[in-house]
Structures are given as C-alpha cells and as structure tokens.
Write an enzyme that holds these catalytic residues in place. Structure first.
Site, PDB file in Angstrom:
ATOM      1  N   THR B 124     -88.186  -0.712  24.855  1.00 10.38           N
ATOM      2  CA  THR B 124     -86.895  -0.609  25.326  1.00 10.38           C
ATOM      3  C   THR B 124     -86.256  -1.577  24.496  1.00 10.38           C
ATOM      4  OG1 THR B 124     -86.853  -2.061  27.105  1.00 10.38           O
ATOM      5  CG2 THR B 124     -87.511   0.122  27.625  1.00 10.38           C
ATOM      6  N   ARG B 125     -84.739  -1.877  24.821  1.00  8.93           N
ATOM      7  CA  ARG B 125     -83.932  -2.847  24.238  1.00  8.93           C
ATOM      8  C   ARG B 125     -84.336  -4.374  25.058  1.00  8.93           C
ATOM      9  NH1 ARG B 125     -79.035  -1.018  25.180  1.00  8.93           N
ATOM     10  NH2 ARG B 125     -78.214  -3.176  24.579  1.00  8.93           N
ATOM     11  N   LYS B 126     -85.155  -4.266  25.863  1.00  5.91           N
ATOM     12  CA  LYS B 126     -85.401  -5.595  26.551  1.00  5.91           C
ATOM     13  C   LYS B 126     -86.365  -6.284  25.625  1.00  5.91           C
ATOM     14  CE  LYS B 126     -84.807  -4.065  31.317  1.00  5.91           C
ATOM     15  NZ  LYS B 126     -85.458  -3.534  32.475  1.00  5.91           N
ATOM     16  N   THR B 127     -85.857  -7.106  24.839  1.00  6.51           N
ATOM     17  CA  THR B 127     -86.832  -7.748  23.882  1.00  6.51           C
ATOM     18  C   THR B 127     -86.196  -9.366  23.703  1.00  6.51           C
ATOM     19  OG1 THR B 127     -85.303  -7.388  21.784  1.00  6.51           O
ATOM     20  CG2 THR B 127     -86.999  -5.736  22.235  1.00  6.51           C
TER      21      THR B 127
END
Lengths: 277, 277, 277, 277, 277, 277
Positions: B124-127
């Site tokens: 996801t965009r949880k980086t």
C-alpha cells in the site's frame, strides 16, 4: 524538518497531481489522529510540520516519548478537507513508523531497568536510508541513546582498521586526529578489551561476546583499574528476546540494530469528525 | 538510483568527514557480501550503485527476487579498502531492509498460492518516507504488486470522498477526470460494492471486511454479472498470520501494509577477505 | 508549486542581483494584469504563488479555464513596486504560455463537440522539458485530458515493445505487472487493434491511421463485441486543421501533441496603476 | 547540461519506475534520429547529454545551427533498447522544441538580411520558465542574439523606473551602479530617445513605435551626433509577419518575444533500425 | 566533493553561458599551476575534482599539507583549452583560500611547538558559511585540529546554557544525553573550571582568560587531581601575535577563530604553457 | 536569501541535531548584536533572514554600508532562547565576514578619494566559493563596484584568448556575440591598450602595469582621442598598501582581489540580555 525535506516527502506521496482530491469540493473540516494500540509516541514534530506546510492546524498536548493507551488522542486537526486528506498518509507514515521504534525502544529500556539502573540501550547505524535523523530521534524519545550518527561523528576503530594497522597504531592515530571526539574500539576478546582500555580508548565495544564473557571482561577491567576510564558496550545479535541476559551483566551500554530493524509500526489512524456545511 | 539520491544517502552516513577511515592507510582489498539467513534478495541495484559511485567494483550473478540459502554469496567486491568500508553500512542497510521486504512478500505470496492461483498480494502507500520507490520495487522482487505509487497514480475514491459528494457523483467525476487511470472505490459493505461496480468502477476495495463478507460480496457481484468488469481487493488488518483466510476467498487482490511495516531486515554481512600487500 | 520550484524559476529570471530594481526607491504600488486578447485562462495558481512568494498580494475572481474577453482583468496586485516589477515577467511567462495552451485546447474541444459529445481531446508526452506538470494542467483547464503523465503512469505497449516480444507476450506481461494501471496498446492496423482488444487491452491507440480506417476499425470492434471493454484513441499528425475529420469518426479519444507544441502564448500584460506617495 | 539538470528532466519523464520498459527483454539496438521537415537544428548538446547519461552512444556530424533538409539524419544511436526507448521522448522534446526556435529565428534573420546587413534579431525574457538557458542558445544557433539573460545581466530602465524616479536620476544611478554593465533605456517617443542618448545610455529601446517613428528617431539621433554612441533597438509587437517593415528602418536591433512564444516544434523522429539477436 | 557541490560552484562562476570561451576555437592545451609564495598547500582534492568534472587531467605529486617554496609546481594540467580556462578561477579560489588557511595554521603550530610539544592548535565554528568542511580540512592539513564541526558534533555547555539551568544540571543532563559525545564546558573563572572538572566534563574551555589565569587554573586542577581526566582549552581573542604567551602555559588546546578569519589567500597562479596546433 | 540557501547554511552549522540546545529549557529571551570595533556594516539582510527563518524577531535601524563606531548596536533580537542560540554563530559568521569586506572596501575607497573623485574600486572573481553573491554585495555596501559576476556576465578577452585567436579576431567575435554585454580586453602594454581601444573595446584592463605605465597609457589614449569611449581599469597586485599610487594615476577603475581575499572579519558579538521568567 527543513522545508526541502517536507517537500521531498510530499512530492513522493502526492506525485504531479492528486487527482482524487481535485474531484472533491473543498470544505473546512475537523479530524482527529489517535492510536489504536498502546504505544510510546514519536514523530509529533514531523507530522506537525507536514500539516503546517499544507495549511492544516494540528494541535497536540503530547510530547515526544509520552506513553499512550490504546485509543488515546494524538492530534486534533482543523483545515481544508482536501489538505487534511493530502497530509494524512504521509503524517501517519511518520507517526506509525517512529512510534513503533520508540515503543520497541521503551520496552527494551524497561526490560533492562529490571536488572540495571544505569545501562543504556542504544541504536546503531543500521537505519533506513534517508531518514536516520528521524529514526534516531525516535530512539531517544523511547528512552534510548542515539549512538554515533555517522562516520564523522566519533571515531570507531573496527576489526578492519585493526587488521590494517594494528590496535596500538590505530588508537594512537585516533587520539592525534581529534580532541573533541571519543574513540571507540571494537574488540572480540577479553585480551583485546584490556589492551584497548590500557591504550586510552574511551569506549570498548565487545562485539558478539556472550554474556558470561562480558561479565568476565568487566571483572578483569575492574581488577586492572581500567574500568573507571572507559565505557563498555555490548553489541551484536542482541534483540528484545535475549536482552535481559545482557542487562544482567551490568555493562554500560547495550546497542541493538534491532531497535530499528525489528520495530513494527504502531497502528495510528486519522478520522474526519466533522465537515463544515 | 539517480546520482543525487546516492549522494543524499552517502552524505547521511558519511557526514562531513569520515575520520576513522582517514586514519587507515588505503590499500586495495577484496570483500564479499553474503546472507546469514535464507532470503529473497532485493536491493542489488541500489547496493551496486553505491559501490560504483565510490569506485568499488561489485560483481553479482544474482537478480532481484532470487531465493537464497543461508550463507549464499551476494556480491564479490574489489576496490580500495577505505572505499569498501565507507560503502559497507549504507549498502547493507539497503540490502537488509529491502531483502527483508522481499522475503516477507515472497512468503506471503506462497501462502496465498496454496489457496488461489491468481490472487495478487499488494503493498500500500504505508511505506517509509523517502524510499517508497525502493520499497515498492522490493515488493515486486518478492512477487507482489506495487499497487498505486502515489496520489496521482490512480484515482482512489475513499470514504471521505463519498461522504463529501456521494458515490455516484464521485465515480462520475472520476470517469470524467482521466481516461488513462483506473478508478478504485473503497467500500465497507456488500451493497456499496454492488453499487460501485454498477457505476463502472475498475477496482472495488473491500475495506475491513471479514473473509465471509468478502465471499458473499464476490458471489453477489458474480450473480449480478458485475464481476467480469471489476477487480476486487481485500484490505485492512491483513497480516501473514490471517492471510490464508483471505486467500481462500479467491479475491483478486489482497493488499497488506504489513508487507512493509511488519517486515524485519534480512541479516546480510560484508567480510573483507583479502588486503593487497 | 513547491517552494523549491518557485525559487528555481525566480533564480532563473532574477539572477544573482536585480540591479535595475536596486536603483529604484521602493514604494507600495497597485497594478493589474489583464489579457489583451480573448482566451481561456490558465496559470492562475502558478502566477499567484510567485507573487505570494515575493510578498505581493494577488487577488483574482477567476478560476482555471475561465473564458475571457480581450481586456478582461485577471489579477489585481498590491505590494512593493520593486517586488511587483520583479515578479512581473515570470508571472506573465506562466500566464501567457499556459493560457495559450488552454486556449488552443479549448478551441479544439469545441471543434470536436460539433461532431461528438463524448470524444476527449488529450495531450501527449510531447511537453516542454521541466514544466510538464503545469502544461498538463493547462490542457485540463482548457477542457482536455492530461493523458498519461510519464513512463511510470500507465503501461504503453508501443511498436518497439511489440517488435521485441510480440503483442501477446507483451500484453500478458503487462497484465501481470500491475493491477492498478491501464494497458494501452499502440497499433497501426485494424487487425492489430482487434487482436489487442481481444487480449484485454484497456486502450487501443490507432497510430497514424486515417479517419476512414478509424471508422472501419471501430465498426469491426463493435461487430466482434470488443468495443465495450476498450477505449479507442486516435493519434499521430492531428492538428486543429484536420481535427474535425477525426472528430467525425466518434473515436473515444483524440490525442494531439499539437495542443502543446503548436500553442502560441496569449498576450497578457501587467500595468502599474498607482504608486503610493 | 549539468547532471542535476539531466536528472530533473529524466525524473519528470520517467517517474518512479518505467513499467513498460521493464516488460521488455533488453537487447542492444541501433537507432537513428532524423528530421521530417527542413529545419535549423538545435538541441544537439542537450539530446546528446541525455543519451550519454543513460549509456547510449549518440553520434552526430552536425553542429548547432546547421540547416537541414527534410529527412536529414541527426543522430546515430547505439545502446540498450530499453535505454534508447527511455531517452527517446525527452531527447526529442529538446530537439523538436529548440530546433523550432532556431528555425523561426533563422527565417527571421533571413528576412531581415534582405533589407539590412547589420540589424540583429534578438529574443527577450519571454521564455518558457525553467529552460531559458536552452531557449536562448537555440536563438543563437539560429543566428539571433540572446539579449540580456535575466534581471542581473544588464541594466534596463523601463517606464516604471522612469515614472518612479525620472529619467535623469535613473540613468545617473545606473551609471554609478556598475561599470561592467550596459544601460538600456526603454522609451516611447523620439524626445525621450534623444534625452536618454544624451544622458549616456548605451542602448535605447524604442518600445511599440511604428517603423516611420523609428526612422525619424534614428534620423534625429544622427543629426544630433548621438547615434554613434548608442545602439537603437525596436521592440513591441513584432512578429515574422511585420518584421520586414522594421528591418527596412535600419535599426540596430529588432527584439521579438515571438522568436520563442510563436515558435512551433520541428517534427523530429527516432526509429529503431536494428535489434541485436 | 560531491557532484552536486562541484555543480553548485561551477554554476556560480560560469553562469548560464560562458560567452568569452565560446568565442575561442577549442584546442588541447597544457598548463601548470604553481605557487608564487611559500605556503602549506591545501585544496588539492577540491581543485582536482573541479578539473576532473570538466574533463581536464590534473596531475600532482603533492599531498595536503606539503610545505612549498615560492615557485613550486602544484598541478600539471592537460585538456581542452576552453575547459582549462573555465576551471581556472574556481580551482584557484579553492587553492588560494585553503592554502592560506593551512599556511597560517602551520605557522601557528610552529610557534606553539617552540614552547609546548603537545598543545594542539584548533579552529572554531567561525568559518565562511557554505564551505566549513573544506576550511576545517585545510586547518587539519596545516597541522591543526578541526574542533567540533557543528552543533550536533559534541556537547558544548556555554555561558547561556549555564545561566539558563546552572552548571550542575547542565552537565548532568549532558552526560545523560549521549554516551558517544564529549562534554565541553565553557568557563570564565578558575572556580568554575574546577567545578566543571569535578562534575565530569571532558573538556574545559577557559574563555577569555589571561595566560597567567590559565597557568593558575591548570595548577589548581593538577593539585586537586582533576587534570588527568580533562583536556583544557584556551580560547578567546588569540591570534598569531599573542599566541606564544598562551603556548607557554602548556594548555592542552589553543583554539583560534583567527586561523580562518584572519587568513589571507596564498598567491597561486595558472599558466598555459602549450597549445596543440 | 532564498529559503534553500538559508537551509543549506543552517544544515551546515546545526547538523542532524543540536544536542546542546535540547538540554536547555526553552524560554523567551532578548539579545543584542553589537560590533566590538568600528566598521562598515554588511550582511544585515543575510543575518535577518536567518533569524527570521528560526522564528526570532530581529530589528535594526541600520542599512547596508552604514559606518559604525565600536560598541554600536546592530540588531535587537526577541525570540526563544534556543532559537537565538541556534542562529547566533551563523548570523555572526555572515555579519563578521561581510562587514570585514565592506570595511576594507570602504577604507580603500576613502584612500582613493584623496587623489581622485571618480575612480572606482572594484573586486574581482577571486571570491570564496559558494558565497560570491553575498561577498559582492558587501563590496557594494562598502562603496565599491561588484565588477562582473561570472563568466557569463560580460565578455572578458584575456591573454589566453588573444594567444589563441589574436586580438582583432577576438574583439570582432565578441562584438558579434552579444549587443547587451560590454567587452573588456586585458592588455599588458601601452601598445595593446591603444590597439584594443581602437578596435572598440568598452573596457581596457591594464594587467600588472606599474603606475607610471598606466599614466603614460592614459596619456596616449587621450592623445589619440580614444579615451572618451573606453573605461580604463588597473589590475594586478594592488592592495591597500600600494593603492594610493594607483589612485594618483586617475585611472577609471582599480580592481583588487584583495578586497575579499585580504579582508579580515569584523569582531561582532551577540549578548543575551534578558530571559523571561
């Protein structure tokens, strides 16, 4: 955070144009950020700077390192709905990642305190490229020590240096190189530890030594009257699981790359609670 | 990696001046990088670029995503001892962090394959802020899907958008906004999923729905003849532990922030094997 | 516009020191920006950001894409005379260049609307290096579609890809590569169009095909039941002059590099209307 | 081009990851770049630098400003197919845009030469933000003059300056400000031109004056013995269409924003001619 | 020097376009760089990097800190005449400025050696903004000590800190803050020096104390058995003129902002010795 | 100063984390900046921008170039104690360095005025890399002339250019190259000066010529009626010590690298005068 840092992170998450948000009619909104699990909070300054850059007012009564219960409020936000949605993921990524590091650090420090009042828990240079500054601050928020920041920060004499020039020459050269920096020597045996301490090292790092070897080395240093003038650090393969064994040795510092590379993110969330008519 | 990226990372780890290394007489040396545990390797390009920038020849016969046994050789290095020591930590930080992500991804993909031939595992965009590009590549190296890169990459209609303008208006606006981007709609119920699919969404993301709800939603979409034209994605609270339950639903995509925020680094090491006289 | 972008542009136009302005006694002043010819205005945000950076208040009641008569007011400015003079050329360069693109786009969209209600007019990646983001927004302001932004934005299978690996393998690989990105295939014949549509391409770009070939291809796709699931784009050598012939085909998208590389600047001017005593 | 400039442009056109190209099996290839229409070529250095950065050998026997027939070869390329495809659009954008400017400039210079041997054709500060340096070089490639680069480059006394402090005070201040910079004064009447020349201006810019007014002003300056020490520049509303009328006046310089903002791109193409097995 | 640093400096000295050099027919040439006066050379790496970036081969047999006679050769250059002329001023600015600092440092170290074998001569944070890294290296080349690099480098407790929280609390907080950094305390009296040493400071800086006060403070520290564990630094108003008085005190470190802010450039010149036909 | 410049300087002096300041309890404070010696002040804008960036209000009633007595107040500061301490060194480095340059310039201008009313004192391109813009402004603050800024700023024909193409060809090419830039020719003899003036150079730089040679050259130029149209500049080895000899020649410009490379910093200090309870 410098403005150029904020803009680098925003560019990464926004790209050239945030299409989804251009669809939305902008309205002023209120939102909250809260933690879904107990944690030691970190990243408040970073998240605040991001909201601030995008024109969102972010209020918090917390400070770095506060211990939170599950459900605790972190920020109260007020601003344009589009701006809040734009800042959301980036701010949460900082809060979740850094609180995760602070929480692991804090729990390690507590484990250590069960056995030693003064032993420090420190991280290392094993950090995620690009955000070391923030990760080290999170370790400090969790009660840990940031250790040296980079290769220029203090002098570390490692096995490769010793192999290339011998321990005596290396320490002598290091002492000559700078009077403001401490000299740390990495050793793998009791004998080398005593030698380094005798040569005037400020910190002796016992690399990959077992707890019983550490105890014995500390004892010999004490006996030879060398313990007063050096700090002894245990390092190598230490994680939350085996940490107490090292804490019991009473060593001055326990350094753990694991504070960062085994941390998992804290689950932190944003919820819009109100849209203005 | 762009040169400006390499220089940013090198500045972070080197600082203004690497004192320890200036003490050492420079000699040409050979070193190896190997993994201490089985892994799916990633970060070869990043590590190679760093060595190359510092003038160290780094040879590997591996490619991104190769599965390695513990002890396997990753790079064979040749260059000045000082340059090898300078690149060491930074290159290992990339290799350890990215191989950790690739390994977790790969293991998740294997779990999913036990139940479904075609279900994708996506991040996801949880980086980690600042290195999303590298982390997404590591997910791909592990057999996963990079999902959308940032807010400009595809159109995601989330609960907040729906709340602000209604699902119909939102999808209609999205379709008008761009013909090159897919439209993904985040829904929290079977009914909303059917509605979004009927309105022409390309991807339906079932947010925080239980496996049985997912099964039922897929069935209704199939019955209404809407399944062919959409991809269905399950998301929210999925980790390696509960992954198989989701895999059994036969959903098209399972997205997991955990691929990145629960990964732990692979233990990868550098050893100098030879100094020239 | 990010602050670093504003500063890059200001550095370019100001240089190390704006001598002419240092001669002038600074006084507060009022100025207006107006268009000397009818246009579709674009660049309001960019110009506004520049004035704002230099401390000039810039007020406008317009929004991107508004149609203006010759003589229409765009901005009312208030600030130090020196700052207004410093921002003048840069702000006008954005307004003139971007309004020129928006105006050409808008006139093309109107031509197309005479023959087709739904056909989109899109630009391409033929943009002026360094300011693609702004030029694409100007196309959108003019009623056009931004098409894909860059090579990472969507998957485009071009003749060279097909030559290197065959159309089937290329589309199969593309579908596997990402579930969030549409797949566009560039074809040069009716047969290839049918093949690509059958293989599941999302967009078929008919490259350099004549209007009558486009009509015939659309018909065949319709007959084979493939038209519903693909968008068909006409591209190659289309300009305002021959645009209506393509509009008549009823194709879904007409893409024109000409929207940007044949646009001419709108003639927009700044006039100081008042200096404070 | 500086490396940081190349990387900025490559980031814009490539984005985080060029998916299409990762699908392709990389092979070494040969390609050519040629012009589809007669032109004055410019941008060779910029295009060459881009290919070079990506490891593609780009050979040309041309130099900036060469006049080409339709079909003429510009570059012969050799390198990895993926790298060639990646550089293609960006290199062509520079070549097309800059050759368009050089070609328009060259055609304007030729028109002027029919009437005057020495009159220069110059561009202005009306350039596309971010690439002024390249556009001014293209004007020079086409036989034109780059005029002043930015506000620090020479001293320009414009109507606003005159209004703020009077022409005498302005020129006096300018002369005092720097001995290395020429002083240009913008005037709108014969009288002001004579006044400025008498006060020691180096360049008189006749702003928006008709050809007959220019002729008359030149005559008066000549009569008063002031013509020898100043250069006279005609400016304002001059385009290729009305250029000859101005050329006939024998004025020293004709400056035209139109060289840049009315240029259209030259149609330049890349063709892969051979893939290695 | 990082590439981005080289490009920043080159942009400053070259500007958008080096007109003078574009006039010149490029030919390969040979040149030498030599010193017109005796000096301690520094800046070899910086100058070499600049020539290298511009494609000029720069050979030297010297190393940082070598003592040169007037007339001594520093570099032998080979490359395009235009590139040599372009690099000339920038490379000489580094060599002249940094050799000036190294030479002053070296002469100060020699003065000190007349009276004390071990006293170090150190610079401070009074450096020219933007090039501290290079200036500190020049001090080291001249035999001096770089002192702390910046506010993060070591902990300095100054009068303002003491005023804000008291010396005891300040030192206690500092010891807790980091185990890798030395703690330096700035004092203005013998009493404060003894207090700070007793509290465990690593370095005591005697600020603006006269030589006789320094002698007396050293004596008291010795008597109280505190001298062994601290380094004592004299600072404030020390220049080459009064340096020997301080050297005679036998203090451990003498720090002098003057090493940088009173240095004058060494007169170093470039001469083209040969143009290829 | 651009924000990116401020951040570059702050990063240099602060590093990753200012430990000392994190120890201190933050309180609002008042401070003053004053000069310890008579000077011509410069750097007010730079220092002000730094304080402003860190949130400290900095008030001054001075302007660049004001002559100050020892003890004179420069800034009155109000803000957080930590922010004032953080900005202190950087702001003082600018003020001290730039005021030193302005003061030396001012004293040189005064020496020259004793003998010539109109002779300008100019600096050269011998400036500290990275801060030329600020140093040149300090010269102007001191009453000097900034000379050309960089290689693109004006056309300088030096001995190497003449050697490569001859003086006539060089001047002819220069005149053709740009109508907005002055042409300066560097000569080493009376004959060459006359030749260059006759060919239309705007400025003749007499390089390393003795005062009596300068007088004689000026006389010959006068006799030949060439003096009116050129400015004559003396350059090479001129310092404050021998300046009056050159001033007596009545030459138009005296350029001195020494204005920058022999300047010493003005001693300027910050004192906290009050902490809020």
């Amino acid at each position: 955070m410098l403005i150029k840092e904020i803009e680098q992170f925003i560019e990464e998450d926004l790209g050239h144009d945030d299409i989804s948000c251009t669809l939305v009619p902008d309205r002023s909104a209120e939102a909250i950020i809260f933690t879904k699990e107990a944690c030691t909070v970190a990243g408040l300054g970073e998240a605040g700077a991001i909201f601030n850059y995008l024109g969102v007012r972010a209020e918090t009564s917390l400070k770095e390192g506060d211990e939170l219960e599950a459900g605790a409020l972190i920020f109260r936000l007020k601003g344009g709905a589009v701006s809040i949605l734009r800042a959301e993921r980036l701010a949460l990524n900082f809060l979740g990642h850094l609180s995760g590091i602070a929480s692991l650090t804090s729990s390690c420090v507590k484990l250590v305190r069960k056995h030693s009042k003064s032993t420090r828990v420190a991280c290392t240079r094993k950090t995620t490229p690009g955000i070391r500054k923030f990760e080290k601050r999170a370790v400090v928020a969790g009660g840990g020590d940031a250790h040296r920041f980079n290769l220029s920060d203090s002098i570390m004499i490692k096995d490769n240096h010793i192999q290339l020039m011998g321990i005596e020459a290396a320490i002598r050269a290091a002492r000559k190189a700078s009077f403001t920096k401490k000299i740390e020597v990495e050793v793998e045996s009791e004998g080398a530890a005593v030698l380094a301490a005798g040569l005037g090292a400020d910190i002796i790092m016992l690399d990959n030594m077992k707890p019983e070897e550490i105890v014995s080395t500390l004892k010999v240093l004490e006996e030879k009257g060398l313990k007063q003038s050096v700090l002894v650090e245990a390092s190598g393969g230490i994680s939350r699981e085996n940490l107490e064994e090292y804490a019991k040795t009473g060593v001055d510092v326990i350094s753990m790359g694991a504070l960062i590379h085994k941390a998992r993110w804290t689950d932190i969330s944003l919820e819009v609670i109100n849209y203005a008519e």
